[in-house]
Design an enzyme around this catalytic site. Structure first.
Site, PDB file in Angstrom:
ATOM      1  N   ASP A 164     102.364  45.929 -84.092  1.00 60.91           N
ATOM      2  CA  ASP A 164     101.313  46.509 -84.927  1.00 60.91           C
ATOM      3  C   ASP A 164     100.048  46.640 -84.080  1.00 60.91           C
ATOM      4  O   ASP A 164      99.975  46.161 -82.939  1.00 60.91           O
ATOM      5  CB  ASP A 164     101.070  45.622 -86.161  1.00 60.91           C
ATOM      6  CG  ASP A 164     100.541  46.420 -87.343  1.00 60.91           C
ATOM      7  OD1 ASP A 164      99.894  47.465 -87.125  1.00 60.91           O
ATOM      8  OD2 ASP A 164     100.761  45.999 -88.493  1.00 60.91           O
ATOM      9  N   TRP A 165      99.057  47.290 -84.649  1.00 64.26           N
ATOM     10  CA  TRP A 165      97.769  47.550 -83.971  1.00 64.26           C
ATOM     11  C   TRP A 165      97.156  46.236 -83.461  1.00 64.26           C
ATOM     12  O   TRP A 165      96.796  45.366 -84.250  1.00 64.26           O
ATOM     13  CB  TRP A 165      96.844  48.240 -84.959  1.00 64.26           C
ATOM     14  CG  TRP A 165      95.425  48.455 -84.556  1.00 64.26           C
ATOM     15  CD1 TRP A 165      94.404  47.549 -84.602  1.00 64.26           C
ATOM     16  CD2 TRP A 165      94.845  49.669 -84.069  1.00 64.26           C
ATOM     17  NE1 TRP A 165      93.232  48.114 -84.186  1.00 64.26           N
ATOM     18  CE2 TRP A 165      93.472  49.427 -83.844  1.00 64.26           C
ATOM     19  CE3 TRP A 165      95.352  50.939 -83.807  1.00 64.26           C
ATOM     20  CZ2 TRP A 165      92.609  50.414 -83.377  1.00 64.26           C
ATOM     21  CZ3 TRP A 165      94.483  51.918 -83.339  1.00 64.26           C
ATOM     22  CH2 TRP A 165      93.138  51.640 -83.127  1.00 64.26           C
TER      23      TRP A 165
END
Length: 262
Positions: A164-165
């Site tokens: 994820d980011w």
């Protein structure tokens, strides 16, 4: 969560076919969906992302979504790669804290939060996103047991795992150590929004120092390339311009309105 309220997987497949066709028209070949989080606490600010609070609804809607997005042929100009997220336990954090700690037994993690991923894998999902949360204090982005032993080896997931980011950043304050733990744990592709000039030499150095094996790199690259070949990206890298004719069309809007009705 509105789509989950329909309890109509066939309609959700149709809706995701629309999504796939319109996303493909823009030239994008991949979407970060479906989210199959199982929200267990209404205080969690992202409850709306999951289809509902039970693994049953997640499983049926996950399969329907993936079939709609990926179809039976990823090489078609009207299909795109799906990404089931976030693996695993994001909806079960203590007190509903976002990116918090999911304090449950392995039995509960499997029966409630992991169940939908089995359906997603059975539906052929090509990518899975790791979750920000921890499981009993260990960040998922660095959890080799869950990402490799369970997801890849036991459940037989043959696609690639994407972070994820900035998810890797949360594993350890030492960025090099964080990268090492994430890649060795089973992260195949890393979402690096703003530290790529640091990430790349760190990972090369870890390989050169034998802290990340070349076989791990080969496995990650092989998994990513497999999906790119299935998408036919090397032979047809650009969008089909004829798809724009259906973008925002009345037939597409009619399906959306039917989802809202149900």
């Amino acid at each position: 969560i509105g789509m989950g309220c329909t309890w109509n997987p066939d309609l959700i497949t149709e809706a995701n076919q629309v999504v796939a066709k319109e996303v493909a028209a823009t030239g994008i070949d991949w979407t970060f969906a479906p989210c199959i989080a199982v929200p267990r606490n209404e205080r969690w600010g992202r409850t709306y992302e999951g289809f509902g609070e039970t693994p049953t609804i997640q499983g049926s809607m996950a399969s329907a979504s993936i079939i709609g997005l990926q179809g039976t042929d990823l090489g078609s100009n009207e299909t795109i790669l799906a990404c089931a997220k976030h693996f695993v336990g994001d909806g079960g954090t203590y007190n509903g804290y976002d990116q918090g700690n999911t304090i449950v037994s392995e039995e509960e993690l499997r029966s409630i939060h992991m169940s939908g991923y089995i359906d997603a894998i059975d539906a052929g999902v090509g990518s899975i996103m790791a979750s920000y949360n921890s499981w009993n204090g260990v960040k998922l982005h660095g959890h080799d047991y869950l990402l490799t032993d369970v997801l890849k080896d036991e459940l037989g997931f043959e696609g690639f795992v994407v972070s994820d980011w900035k998810g890797v950043d949360q594993i350890d304050e030492d960025y090099r150590e964080a990268i090492k733990r994430a890649i060795n744990a089973g992260i195949d592709m890393v979402m690096v929004p703003d530290r790529y000039e640091v990430f790349i030499p760190h990972l090369i150095g870890l390989v050169n120092d034998n802290e990340v094996s070349m076989s791990r790199i080969d496995d990650a690259v092989r998994r990513i390339l497999k999906q790119k070949f299935l998408l036919n990206l090397f032979d047809e890298p650009y969008a089909d311009p004829t798809l724009i004719n259906d973008f925002g069309s009345q037939s597409h809007r009619d399906i959306a309105r039917q989802v809202v009705r149900e």
